[in-house]
Enzyme design. Sequence first.
Site, PDB file in Angstrom:
ATOM      1  N   SER A  67      86.898  67.721  -2.094  1.00 20.25           N
ATOM      2  CA  SER A  67      87.540  68.676  -2.963  1.00 20.25           C
ATOM      3  C   SER A  67      86.698  69.821  -2.479  1.00 20.25           C
ATOM      4  O   SER A  67      85.670  69.815  -2.097  1.00 20.25           O
ATOM      5  CB  SER A  67      87.460  68.427  -4.431  1.00 20.25           C
ATOM      6  OG  SER A  67      86.123  68.337  -4.876  1.00 20.25           O
ATOM      7  N   HIS A 112      95.538  65.029 -13.767  1.00 23.59           N
ATOM      8  CA  HIS A 112      94.149  65.112 -13.343  1.00 23.59           C
ATOM      9  C   HIS A 112      92.954  64.805 -14.282  1.00 23.59           C
ATOM     10  O   HIS A 112      93.584  65.309 -15.619  1.00 23.59           O
ATOM     11  CB  HIS A 112      93.774  66.446 -12.694  1.00 23.59           C
ATOM     12  CG  HIS A 112      94.396  66.542 -11.347  1.00 23.59           C
ATOM     13  ND1 HIS A 112      95.162  67.800 -10.826  1.00 23.59           N
ATOM     14  CD2 HIS A 112      94.393  65.853 -10.198  1.00 23.59           C
ATOM     15  CE1 HIS A 112      95.542  67.876  -9.620  1.00 23.59           C
ATOM     16  NE2 HIS A 112      95.269  66.726  -9.270  1.00 23.59           N
ATOM     17  N   ASP A 115      90.775  67.724   0.038  1.00 20.96           N
ATOM     18  CA  ASP A 115      91.789  67.576  -1.250  1.00 20.96           C
ATOM     19  C   ASP A 115      91.956  69.072  -1.874  1.00 20.96           C
ATOM     20  O   ASP A 115      90.989  69.718  -2.155  1.00 20.96           O
ATOM     21  CB  ASP A 115      91.063  66.512  -2.272  1.00 20.96           C
ATOM     22  CG  ASP A 115      91.889  66.358  -3.272  1.00 20.96           C
ATOM     23  OD1 ASP A 115      93.057  66.278  -3.339  1.00 20.96           O
ATOM     24  OD2 ASP A 115      91.122  65.966  -4.633  1.00 20.96           O
ATOM     25  N   HIS A 116      93.096  69.541  -2.224  1.00 18.12           N
ATOM     26  CA  HIS A 116      93.337  70.779  -2.989  1.00 18.12           C
ATOM     27  C   HIS A 116      92.907  71.993  -2.221  1.00 18.12           C
ATOM     28  O   HIS A 116      92.001  72.798  -2.635  1.00 18.12           O
ATOM     29  CB  HIS A 116      92.914  70.810  -4.103  1.00 18.12           C
ATOM     30  CG  HIS A 116      93.858  69.922  -5.026  1.00 18.12           C
ATOM     31  ND1 HIS A 116      95.121  70.266  -5.438  1.00 18.12           N
ATOM     32  CD2 HIS A 116      93.369  68.722  -5.833  1.00 18.12           C
ATOM     33  CE1 HIS A 116      95.462  69.254  -6.351  1.00 18.12           C
ATOM     34  NE2 HIS A 116      94.669  68.462  -6.498  1.00 18.12           N
TER      35      HIS A 116
HETATM   36 ZN   LIG Z   1      94.616  66.445  -7.086  1.00 17.19          ZN
END
Ligand SMILES: [Zn+2]
Length: 323
Positions: A50, A182, A82-83
Amino acid sequence: MPLVNTKEMFEKAYNGGYAIGAFNCNNMEIVQAITEAAKECNSPVILQVSAGARKYAKPIYLKKMVEAAVEDTGLPIVLHLDHGADFEMCKDCIDSGFTSVMIDASSKPFEENIEITRKVCEYAHAHKPYVTVEAELGTLAGIEDDVKVEHGSESYTKPEDVEEFVRRTGCDSLAIAIGTSHGAYKFKPEQCTRDENGVLCPPPLRFDILEEVSKRLPGFPIVLHGSSSVNQEYVKIINENGGQLKDAVGVPEKQLRQAAKLAVCKINIDSDLRLAMTAGIREHFNAHPDHFDPRQYVGDGRKYVKEVVKHKIMEVLGSNDKI
Ligand SMILES: [Zn+2]
């Protein structure tokens, strides 16, 4: 075997009725725990990073650690962003050797989401070798690093949007919102019921939306974010050893197993690894207050993370012996 993208992995998962675990990694012990577990289960795996992980560990460290895991295990491993918040972050990862990226423009209006996602896809797909792109439609509640959505502001994916979105963006997989969330506090207590032990039971996932989406996108891989189950066994160890996690609640594993048999090809798991690491470290410190060698307590954390990943692969994802 070098790092791979998600294309073939998802094709096999879709047809085989299982899902690939996408586990977040931030440090060496987590990378080792995930990949050693995958190796023992003979399972393909996605290691995802992330923006928060990039900030914490520096991208170069994460990249080299994942490469070391590939060399050490010989497994098909995807290195995934991720993201990704914008085109620049995705481009940076693609240029530095990631084999898959997520562009998350799900908080933007539909047309803008399409525009940004399309631009990332054009860049990623022209890259040699081909980099796969995950996009998102709908928004999840909860907190994950820099991604924060208040409970009540989340929105389910609208099935009537998905064909146009995929056609116009060219994305390779799609994260949808069907009620996952999340973090380790996925649902407010008032959204849940309680079982006989007082443990919160969350509202069920919207399988009707998943089914409608997969009907409209036959053969297309779907992704679930926020899919930790917040195993109460680890919450208990944490709380018995000085922790204070009250009303932490996740998505029941049975429902995820069901989703993995359908069109869901990638299931994201982060909080469950964080909880396992914390449980191992807290338990260690409580039992050995005189210890101060990080290898001892982080090593115990790594042992628990590995246990969790093996459990997920065998009991939830069904990706064991799929190499
Ligand atoms: Zn996520």
